[in-house]
Design an enzyme around this catalytic site. Structure first.
Site, PDB file in Angstrom:
ATOM      1  N   SER A 119       0.835  -1.207   0.000  1.00 44.88           N
ATOM      2  CA  SER A 119       0.000   0.000   0.000  1.00 44.88           C
ATOM      3  C   SER A 119       0.862   1.246   0.000  1.00 44.88           C
ATOM      4  CB  SER A 119      -0.838   0.079   1.276  1.00 44.88           C
ATOM      5  OG  SER A 119      -1.614  -1.036   1.438  1.00 44.88           O
ATOM      6  N   HIS A 140      -2.099  -3.637  -6.688  1.00 42.24           N
ATOM      7  CA  HIS A 140      -2.656  -3.182  -5.418  1.00 42.24           C
ATOM      8  C   HIS A 140      -4.149  -3.460  -5.378  1.00 42.24           C
ATOM      9  CE1 HIS A 140      -3.593   0.250  -2.427  1.00 42.24           C
ATOM     10  NE2 HIS A 140      -3.145  -0.795  -1.766  1.00 42.24           N
ATOM     11  N   GLU A 152      -5.010  -1.506  -8.740  1.00 47.13           N
ATOM     12  CA  GLU A 152      -4.079  -0.538  -9.306  1.00 47.13           C
ATOM     13  C   GLU A 152      -2.853  -1.319  -9.797  1.00 47.13           C
ATOM     14  OE1 GLU A 152      -4.849   3.562  -6.820  1.00 47.13           O
ATOM     15  OE2 GLU A 152      -3.745   2.001  -5.781  1.00 47.13           O
ATOM     16  N   ASN A 190      -5.070   6.134  -2.618  1.00 46.46           N
ATOM     17  CA  ASN A 190      -4.670   6.700  -1.327  1.00 46.46           C
ATOM     18  C   ASN A 190      -4.165   8.134  -1.444  1.00 46.46           C
ATOM     19  OD1 ASN A 190      -5.443   4.597   0.302  1.00 46.46           O
ATOM     20  ND2 ASN A 190      -3.506   3.499   0.095  1.00 46.46           N
TER      21      ASN A 190
HETATM   22  P1  NAI Z   1      -1.691  -9.517   7.379  1.00 42.93           P
HETATM   23  O1  NAI Z   1      -0.866  -9.180   8.564  1.00 42.93           O
HETATM   24  O2  NAI Z   1      -3.137  -9.837   7.555  1.00 42.93           O
HETATM   25  O3  NAI Z   1      -1.013 -10.730   6.590  1.00 42.93           O
HETATM   26  C1  NAI Z   1       0.359 -10.826   6.317  1.00 42.93           C
HETATM   27  C2  NAI Z   1       0.722 -12.314   6.254  1.00 42.93           C
HETATM   28  O4  NAI Z   1       2.031 -12.461   5.740  1.00 42.93           O
HETATM   29  C3  NAI Z   1       0.687 -12.998   7.613  1.00 42.93           C
HETATM   30  O5  NAI Z   1      -0.123 -14.155   7.519  1.00 42.93           O
HETATM   31  C4  NAI Z   1       2.147 -13.376   7.864  1.00 42.93           C
HETATM   32  O6  NAI Z   1       2.297 -14.607   8.570  1.00 42.93           O
HETATM   33  C5  NAI Z   1       2.676 -13.507   6.452  1.00 42.93           C
HETATM   34  N1  NAI Z   1       4.105 -13.299   6.305  1.00 42.93           N
HETATM   35  C6  NAI Z   1       4.852 -12.326   6.860  1.00 42.93           C
HETATM   36  N2  NAI Z   1       6.129 -12.414   6.410  1.00 42.93           N
HETATM   37  C7  NAI Z   1       6.165 -13.474   5.562  1.00 42.93           C
HETATM   38  C8  NAI Z   1       7.195 -14.061   4.755  1.00 42.93           C
HETATM   39  N3  NAI Z   1       8.433 -13.566   4.738  1.00 42.93           N
HETATM   40  N4  NAI Z   1       6.892 -15.134   4.000  1.00 42.93           N
HETATM   41  C9  NAI Z   1       5.620 -15.640   4.000  1.00 42.93           C
HETATM   42  N5  NAI Z   1       4.614 -15.114   4.729  1.00 42.93           N
HETATM   43  C10 NAI Z   1       4.886 -14.037   5.488  1.00 42.93           C
HETATM   44  O7  NAI Z   1      -1.500  -8.270   6.371  1.00 42.93           O
HETATM   45  P2  NAI Z   1      -2.487  -7.745   5.222  1.00 42.93           P
HETATM   46  O8  NAI Z   1      -3.407  -6.722   5.774  1.00 42.93           O
HETATM   47  O9  NAI Z   1      -3.022  -8.904   4.488  1.00 42.93           O
HETATM   48  O10 NAI Z   1      -1.445  -6.944   4.300  1.00 42.93           O
HETATM   49  C11 NAI Z   1      -0.546  -7.608   3.473  1.00 42.93           C
HETATM   50  C12 NAI Z   1       0.016  -6.637   2.451  1.00 42.93           C
HETATM   51  O11 NAI Z   1      -1.059  -6.064   1.704  1.00 42.93           O
HETATM   52  C13 NAI Z   1       0.790  -5.451   3.039  1.00 42.93           C
HETATM   53  O12 NAI Z   1       1.831  -5.114   2.153  1.00 42.93           O
HETATM   54  C14 NAI Z   1      -0.271  -4.345   3.075  1.00 42.93           C
HETATM   55  O13 NAI Z   1       0.309  -3.051   3.024  1.00 42.93           O
HETATM   56  C15 NAI Z   1      -1.019  -4.634   1.792  1.00 42.93           C
HETATM   57  N6  NAI Z   1      -2.396  -4.137   1.726  1.00 42.93           N
HETATM   58  C16 NAI Z   1      -3.220  -4.196   2.799  1.00 42.93           C
HETATM   59  C17 NAI Z   1      -4.533  -3.730   2.709  1.00 42.93           C
HETATM   60  C18 NAI Z   1      -5.476  -3.823   3.874  1.00 42.93           C
HETATM   61  O14 NAI Z   1      -6.568  -3.224   3.801  1.00 42.93           O
HETATM   62  N7  NAI Z   1      -5.142  -4.557   4.936  1.00 42.93           N
HETATM   63  C19 NAI Z   1      -5.054  -3.145   1.456  1.00 42.93           C
HETATM   64  C20 NAI Z   1      -4.121  -3.212   0.350  1.00 42.93           C
HETATM   65  C21 NAI Z   1      -2.836  -3.654   0.512  1.00 42.93           C
END
Ligand code: NAI
Length: 294
Positions: A119, A140, A152, A190
């Protein structure tokens, strides 16, 4: 470039939604997460989400069953060998993403696109150290991924135009609407949304209206599906502060600076809907505006 098998790394909130959408669209998905517990949680969440689509008549039970057979959870990142595209949705940390891409570059063919769901991090920063930085692109998605149509497609200074074109096609193929964005902080959504949300908090701080009235005003006066405080609580106040800080750091423009009230709310543990308290108290039957002592 034929994309038949897609790797998704990170099975959290976003990764599981992305995997669900791709499997439903007819492609094979291999989902990897470094935390085994997340894999089990993701499987359950995807099954529950697909069940809701079936319940509402938006997905045939056979299509649901077929999607689940195309979805594979893999314990080892090396199991992503042979994927035609890898999408990451891991933690929002530059070093973690760079390390993942370095590992995947050793495993994947040179023509496999690497797509980041970041993001707020720069796409080109993530390509640092890659032998093929032209393969790294932003994809994105928006939360909740199965319901939000937009993607995006983010082109960095180094991304190949062919990869961008392939990702536009891929987004269409999985039923999303892509827009082309540049690798500037906030991309398109954003860039415009964050200052708007922060302005709503400033309006509250200066006494322009109450939480409920500002929300109603923007719904009924501007035609927004939800008011800014409901949206802030939905996105997560901690997330808005984090993204605002990164954008402020990039642009040095006060419009992106999280306000003192928002910072105090995050310090108080008010993160929004995800933990039940934000501008509204979400723990009861219907949301109740919080008394923030203003
Ligand atoms: P989350 O914390 O729910 O999930 C992240 C997952 O990645 C966790 O299950 C974790 O165990 C896993 N993980 C961490 N490091 C790892 C690695 N090296 N190898 C494999 N798995 C790994 O986070 P979320 O909210 O799903 O966000 C993920 C990405 O998406 C981030 O970059 C965030 O900025 C982006 N994003 C989030 C949005 C939101 O509304 N939450 C919207 C758009 C993008």
């Amino acid at each position: 470039m034929a994309i038949e098998t897609v790797g998704v790394v990170g099975a959290g909130l976003m990764g599981r939604g992305i995997a669900q959408v791709i499997a439903t669209a007819g492609l094979v998905v291999r989902v990897h997460d470094s935390n085994g517990a997340q894999i089990n949680a993701a499987r359950g969440a995807i099954e529950a989400s697909l069940a809701k689509f079936v319940e509402k008549g938006k997905l045939a039970p056979e299509a649901r069953d077929a999607a689940l057979t195309r979805l594979h959870f893999v314990p080892d990142v090396a199991d992503l060998v042979g994927c035609d595209l890898v999408i990451e949705a891991i933690v929002e940390q530059l070093e973690a993403k760079r390390a993942l891409w370095a590992t995947l570059e050793r495993l994947c063919r040179a023509d496999v696109p690497f797509a980041t769901n970041t993001s707020s991090l720069s796409v080109v920063d993530q390509a640092h150290g890659l032998q093929h930085p032209e393969r790294l692109v932003g994809l994105h998605f928006f939360n909740p991924v199965p319901l939000m149509p937009l993607v995006e497609v983010v082109r960095s200074i180094r991304t190949s135009p062919d990869i961008v074109a392939a990702m536009m096609d891929f987004a269409h193929a999985i039923g999303k609407v892509p827009v082309a964005a540049r690798d500037t902080s906030g991309f398109i959504v954003n860039l415009l949304l964050v200052p708007y949300l922060l302005d709503a908090v400033r309006a509250l701080e200066q006494g322009s209206g109450t939480i409920a009235d500002i929300d109603t005003a923007m719904r009924l006066g501007a035609g927004h599906p939800m008011g800014p405080f409901t949206l802030l609580d939905t996105v997560g106040l901690d997330t808005v502060v984090q993204i605002g800080e990164i954008m402020f750091d990039q642009y040095r423009d006060a419009r992106y600076a999280p306000t003192p009230l928002l910072r105090r709310m995050v310090a108080a543990g008010y993160h929004g809907r995800k933990n039940g308290i934000g501008f509204y108290d979400w723990r009861g039957e219907s949301p109740v505006p919080m008394d923030l002592g203003l």
